[in-house]
Design a protein around this motif. Sequence first.
Motif, PDB file in Angstrom:
ATOM      1  N   ARG A 200       0.830  -1.204   0.000  1.00  0.00           N
ATOM      2  CA  ARG A 200       0.000   0.000   0.000  1.00  0.00           C
ATOM      3  C   ARG A 200       0.868   1.258   0.000  1.00  0.00           C
ATOM      4  O   ARG A 200       0.531   2.256  -0.648  1.00  0.00           O
ATOM      5  CB  ARG A 200      -0.930   0.000   1.208  1.00  0.00           C
ATOM      6  N   SER A 201       1.979   1.221   0.710  1.00  0.00           N
ATOM      7  CA  SER A 201       2.894   2.367   0.728  1.00  0.00           C
ATOM      8  C   SER A 201       3.449   2.629  -0.663  1.00  0.00           C
ATOM      9  O   SER A 201       3.554   3.779  -1.105  1.00  0.00           O
ATOM     10  CB  SER A 201       4.037   2.121   1.719  1.00  0.00           C
ATOM     11  N   LEU A 202       3.806   1.560  -1.371  1.00  0.00           N
ATOM     12  CA  LEU A 202       4.325   1.709  -2.729  1.00  0.00           C
ATOM     13  C   LEU A 202       3.267   2.296  -3.659  1.00  0.00           C
ATOM     14  O   LEU A 202       3.563   3.140  -4.506  1.00  0.00           O
ATOM     15  CB  LEU A 202       4.798   0.353  -3.259  1.00  0.00           C
ATOM     16  N   LYS A 203       2.026   1.843  -3.486  1.00  0.00           N
ATOM     17  CA  LYS A 203       0.945   2.356  -4.324  1.00  0.00           C
ATOM     18  C   LYS A 203       0.715   3.843  -4.061  1.00  0.00           C
ATOM     19  O   LYS A 203       0.568   4.638  -4.994  1.00  0.00           O
ATOM     20  CB  LYS A 203      -0.344   1.573  -4.060  1.00  0.00           C
ATOM     21  N   LEU A 204       0.693   4.234  -2.784  1.00  0.00           N
ATOM     22  CA  LEU A 204       0.508   5.639  -2.448  1.00  0.00           C
ATOM     23  C   LEU A 204       1.648   6.497  -2.983  1.00  0.00           C
ATOM     24  O   LEU A 204       1.427   7.590  -3.506  1.00  0.00           O
ATOM     25  CB  LEU A 204       0.392   5.808  -0.929  1.00  0.00           C
ATOM     26  N   GLN A 205       2.870   5.991  -2.863  1.00  0.00           N
ATOM     27  CA  GLN A 205       4.017   6.739  -3.368  1.00  0.00           C
ATOM     28  C   GLN A 205       3.931   6.920  -4.877  1.00  0.00           C
ATOM     29  O   GLN A 205       4.238   7.994  -5.412  1.00  0.00           O
ATOM     30  CB  GLN A 205       5.319   6.016  -3.007  1.00  0.00           C
ATOM     31  N   LYS A 206       3.471   5.879  -5.561  1.00  0.00           N
ATOM     32  CA  LYS A 206       3.304   5.963  -7.015  1.00  0.00           C
ATOM     33  C   LYS A 206       2.242   6.989  -7.371  1.00  0.00           C
ATOM     34  O   LYS A 206       2.397   7.760  -8.335  1.00  0.00           O
ATOM     35  CB  LYS A 206       2.930   4.587  -7.564  1.00  0.00           C
ATOM     36  N   GLN A 207       1.164   7.033  -6.591  1.00  0.00           N
ATOM     37  CA  GLN A 207       0.112   8.021  -6.840  1.00  0.00           C
ATOM     38  C   GLN A 207       0.637   9.438  -6.606  1.00  0.00           C
ATOM     39  O   GLN A 207       0.337  10.362  -7.372  1.00  0.00           O
ATOM     40  CB  GLN A 207      -1.090   7.735  -5.941  1.00  0.00           C
ATOM     41  N   ILE A 208       1.421   9.612  -5.568  1.00  0.00           N
ATOM     42  CA  ILE A 208       1.998  10.925  -5.270  1.00  0.00           C
ATOM     43  C   ILE A 208       2.959  11.354  -6.369  1.00  0.00           C
ATOM     44  O   ILE A 208       2.999  12.533  -6.762  1.00  0.00           O
ATOM     45  CB  ILE A 208       2.714  10.892  -3.898  1.00  0.00           C
TER      46      ILE A 208
END
Length: 776
Positions: A200-208
């Motif tokens: 989930r952290s990786l997904k959020l970072q990708k969105q950011i």
Amino acid sequence: MAEPQHQPQEEHLDVLTRTGEKTGISKPRGQVHRDGDYHRAVHTWIYSESTGELLLQRRSDCKDSWPGQWDISSAGHISAGDSSLFSARRELEEELGIRLPNDAFELLFVYLQECVINDGAFINNEYNDVYLVTTLAPIPLEAFTFQESEVSAVRYIPIGEYKSSLANGDEQYVPYEVDGQYGQLFTIIEERYKENIEARSLKLQKQINRYAAIHLDPELTGLSEGDKEALVYVLKASMVMDDIFYEQIWGSNPTLRDWLKENSSSSVINRLKWLYYSINKSPWSCLDENNPFLTTADSAIKLLTDATKPVSGWKGLEYRAAFPAIKPPGANFYPPDMDKKEFELWRSSLSDAEQKEAIDFFTAIRRHDVDTLSNTNGWDLKKSDDLYLVPFCEEYKSSLRKASEFLLKASELSDTSSLKQLLKAKADAFMSNDYYESDIAWMELDSKLDVTIGPYETYEDALFGYKATFEAFVGIRDDTATSQVKLFGDHLQQLEKNLPLDDCYKSDNVSAAPIRVIQLLFNSGDVKGPQTVAFNLPNDERIVNQRGTCMVLLKNVSEAKFRHILQPIADVCINEKQKQYIDFESFYTHTICHECCHGIGPHTIVLPDGKQSTVRLELQEVHSALEEAKADIVGLWALKYLIDQGLLPKSFLKSMYVSFLAGCFRSIRFGLEEAHGKGQALQFNWLCEKGAFVLHSDGTFSVDFTKVEEAVEGLSREILTIQAKGDKASAKSLLKCYASMTQPLKDALDKLENVQVPVDIAPIFTVANNILEKTS
């Protein structure tokens, strides 16, 4: 002789159509189930987060349906005239003695239950609003107070065990098809708590990472000393616009904001949640069709000490402040459970003056049975049945008073007369709810310090497109660039006269729109997600008809987007032979023309029955997307017209089309739920269908210069005619046909995603933030 016993009146229910719309008829509950009428009910499930259990109630043995079986935590009909949320709260309190506020209830989905029991004597055709209440821990059993006619016992059960029992048809439970629509309940809860923090952290970072962080810090050297002092208070007032906008998106949004900010330093994932939330200003991702990137499990924890009867040693009920997975289409301008049909029925019952207020930019609609009516200022809050009107100055009274005081202070300090007048007029408007004079003052602003502040755009109101959100843009006027764009304002009437539209729909009195070019210093309020490069205001049709509009271009934002986004997009999506035509001047010039074209074409219109109306009122929720498409495509037509008239260089002819093509991919990446993205998809797919845009075997695109002019004019005529007729059905049909994610478009966007081209910019206002920090 004994007096006759009065029987309690049987509950009446609203009768619905098969598709769930109100018919305007209500009948006694018994007759509804005898006749199989469609009606509404609420289901409320209580889930314990720490134990993974659902609360069940055992139905009373005297119930006429499923007596003695274990069922939903709380459920009941929505009585005639009542709202869904009010009914959920009422049933929970009546059946179990639990009193919860609105923000404890998360609407998961609507479930249609159609069944016949009791040998055909009980027909249940019921639309159920399914709510979830998430508590941190189980509620002690001794805290409940049962309504004996409804409930005989309660117990907690692990969610997996309950799901399995239902799947196996265990007769001690009221049946639900867990593999059907009702299975969403289990899927939503199970997925919510299976979180892989690293993934989930990786997904959020990708969105950011889709947003390029860009510093926008223009020089303040051109400001007078008085205006520098005024700037401090203008920025403070602008911050208040943020507070109001958070509340306008969704009622509990400010609580979520404060919770995420407070917990942002506790872990890496909480920091990422806060960063992405700060970009979107809500739990829904602007670039992902408004899908949520947070769940109620991420939300604020609240403690209620008096939600139930007291229990020794128990501090009270802790719950998660809920938010819906689907972004409310009416934002927080309307009750969350109000639909369009209810609004229209209510509005039709009002006087003519009240009907105008109901669709006014600057009023909110509230519900008596959910909200506490407060009228301490003597405002005449219009009432009719369940719904009532509240002016913005009352709805956001505390915040607007603060902003008004800041602007009055700024007005006193400024030494520029038109700026003083604007700030004073806007301060007054915040308190009076009348923005007419302040909008006129904004149009006449002639100041190095450029300020736009107040309620303007209606994009957040996806239900009707009536209600305005608060925003602020503060910038330093670029005098050189402003003088260069005067050409467009000077030729608006000429453009109107030559529009590809039947002459009977054209206006003879289009006013030249003042154009101001600024270097953006700060923005706030309705500036979430993708950043605007320009805006054309006001939206008040009275002023548009009398004075036209004024546009403000944010040149440093345009430059940042071209450099960091459009140029990289062109490198990936534009055919090699046409990359030479991509340049900033054509991109920027079309931006100017786009904003100009908001001011031409149909606004106030005459309907076939002779009634006068406006395009906005007739097209309602599809107006924004169609208006953005109009400004874009008519902007292209207008550039070609100005080139033909010798007013723009012929060198623009090819570059404007190719730069526009590259710009299509930029806007569509904002998502097809967003007005600009939807409008751009409409144009892209239309131009592809007409052969004006050509897909090559390598996945790149080019412009067919022999076909593009005719295709642009054809779409311009189509949209302008729909607007002139106020033809909502044709508008919806056009958008349905063309505003979609076609495969070539998706393939192009996937390529951009793979090479990680930013979708937009996230501005950092160092100078403005330093000013605010020094004076806080």
